[in-house]
Design an enzyme around this catalytic site. Structure first.
Site, PDB file in Angstrom:
ATOM      1  N   HIS A  70      -2.028   1.629  -2.906  1.00 30.26           N
ATOM      2  CA  HIS A  70      -2.469   1.861  -1.526  1.00 30.26           C
ATOM      3  C   HIS A  70      -2.701   3.349  -1.260  1.00 30.26           C
ATOM      4  CE1 HIS A  70      -1.360  -2.271  -0.914  1.00 30.26           C
ATOM      5  NE2 HIS A  70      -0.087  -2.035  -1.162  1.00 30.26           N
ATOM      6  N   HIS A  97      -3.048  -6.517   0.137  1.00 31.47           N
ATOM      7  CA  HIS A  97      -2.988  -6.929  -1.271  1.00 31.47           C
ATOM      8  C   HIS A  97      -4.022  -8.010  -1.545  1.00 31.47           C
ATOM      9  CE1 HIS A  97       1.047  -5.805   0.174  1.00 31.47           C
ATOM     10  NE2 HIS A  97       1.054  -5.078  -0.913  1.00 31.47           N
TER      11      HIS A  97
END
Lengths: 334, 334
Positions: free
Chosen positions: A56, A218
């Site tokens: 991320h 995700h």
């Protein structure tokens, strides 16, 4: 899927070696996956620790530094760090004033940060936690009970980090962190799946001409899959979902802080165009835009798409948002 | 190819609307594609103007601001801006001390900036130009006679911008801009093609499992196509090519300024891992790394891959590199 890596097994450690080389102001424990601001213990401030699965970036290690996080723990890709990392981070930044854990609401992160908090307390470190759960798309998801934590993490880390930098005590830093989360809502859209190094290919299947509305960071499923739409219509869905939910937070005409966030593979040219649509919608609904940030901040590897986060910001939050920050990925005013 | 856009015809104007909304410190002429720093004429400094085809964001508009560019001209995607844009930019920033055009070496840009320079001179604006041609991969290419201008553009704009901010006269700003270009070399690698809005799909064909070594920032062919390699081997090719060419620039053991630049779709996690390999190679060859920047700065829409730029920096260049900068995409020290 082609990736610029040595091997799936070393991808996180390799990135941490690069981070250490590019940012000498950070103390990077490559082996253990802990990134600490070198001056974290100077000045006797509250420590701010976050972390989560890698993939991320720049979240979280890119936000370690003056006015934001004291330390970040990097897990394997899309996998929570372990309590040992969080304990090491807490003890590395603890300067007697306690530590705040900023935890995105994913089951693994929540359990591991909880365990680390208990162990740290046993070692005499006072710990508070703030759970970030701003994603309005779904309740309960692949990795989560309740709402997922996404873009608001940046707002929480920036604003609580500024409060800690000013010397606010732990209860106050924790209180403003919780308020920022309570006042923030997000909604994400995927135009493509992301590929993890371990899998070597897309983690889910998104056919040509379709997009996932409400996707998680995700690649978790969102609200619905729909045929591609122009940016202005995607913005209507995203901003509409966020504002509807934000309606719970008074005042309805209060100014907002906006993050138009890229998922990783969407060009900045497109993100700025999308931001123009977000601004148009806020104007049409009479919502004043106090501050805006456009770019790739809470990403999902090579996913194409974006998310919108709005925070109904009071004057204190805006003042702390504007306060100087100096990290790898966010810098201003100093 | 799915894109976050309204239509291929409006993609640049839409992005400029978003830029204007997010950055009130910029004066954005959406219709004409000219972005000017609002305080450009204050202080009687040399004006620094650049520009080029869109699709490489944050280059150039993201570098307009304190200590860097005075103005940027945005062409259509991968298409040079026209002389009228450059003339408007020059006259908007001219404060009596002349204007420096920073031109990437692509035939269209060179011709259009040259015409704009002649017209501006007729209007009494003294204009100098610096041609950026740092890409060592090929001489002569799809859009270029001679070497292409790529990553060094950021170094030229930052360092010459700092000199202009300090009040250096036009000849001196132009001289240091030229020196930065002469002392810089780049090499790019594509793991995927990029897709332009107009075409709606990939601009070239790059089969599964292959990469393009020496690719240009519009996806122009490079030196060779080869089967995918691990990051460490790709870094050896790129850094090797750059250092071999940089050998012309004395001193051979002088410190370098490094840019590890993402092409757009490669995750920051991978870019930092790649940077670790670049650092390892520089150490092995005894080349001191003075400063490093890792991120997406000179992009090619949604291309996956990266480029490496090294500049053999003297003390003056490093001092100007470290000087404060405050733009949308690059900020420090202020």
């Amino acid at each position: 899927m082609k990736m610029l890596i040595n091997s799936p097994q070393t991808v996180v450690a390799d990135a941490l070696r690069g981070l250490a080389a590019a940012h000498p102001e950070l103390d990077v424990d490559v082996e253990r996956g802990v990134v600490v601001r070198r001056d974290a213990r100077e000045g006797g401030r509250v420590g701010l620790v976050s972390g989560g699965g890698s993939g991320h970036e720049p979240l979280h290690a890119g936000f370690v530094g003056y006015g934001m996080l004291s330390a970040a723990c990097a897990g394997e890709v899309f996998t929570s760090p372990v309590p040992d990392q969080m304990m090491r981070a807490a003890s590395a930044v603890h300067a007697g004033q306690g530590v705040l854990f900023v935890v995105k609401n994913y089951t693994g992160d929540v359990l591991n940060f909880q365990m680390a908090a208990e162990l740290a307390e046993e070692d005499g470190v006072r710990v508070e936690q703030v759970l970030v759960n701003d994603d309005v798309a779904v309740t309960d998801s692949l990795y989560t009970a309740g709402r997922r934590g996404t873009g608001a993490t940046l707002f929480v880390e920036k604003i609580a980090g500024a409060a800690a930098e000013e010397g606010a005590p732990l209860e106050q830093v924790a209180a403003i962190a919780r308020r920022v989360n309570e006042f923030s809502r997000s909604f994400g859209v995927a135009l493509s799946a992301c590929s993890t190094p371990a899998k070597g290919g897309p983690t889910f299947d998104l056919p040509d001409g379709e997009m996932e509305l409400g996707v998680g960071i995700h690649g978790e499923p969102g609200r619905e899959r729909r045929a591609m739409m122009p940016a202005r219509e995607i913005a209507e869905v995203a901003v509409g979902a966020v504002l509807e939910d934000l309606g719970e937070v008074p005042p309805a005409d209060g100014p907002v802080l906006a993050l138009v966030n890229g998922m990783g593979a969407t060009p900045l040219l497109e993100l700025y165009g999308f931001h123009a649509e977000v601004v148009r919608l806020l104007e049409a609904r009479g919502v004043p835009l106090a501050r805006a940030l456009v770019g790739n901040y809470v990403t999902s590897l090579d996913m194409a798409g974006c998310s919108v986060t709005l925070c109904r910001a009071d004057e204190e939050m805006l003042r702390l948002w504007d306060a100087p920050v100096q990290t790898a990925a966010l810098r201003w005013g100093r």
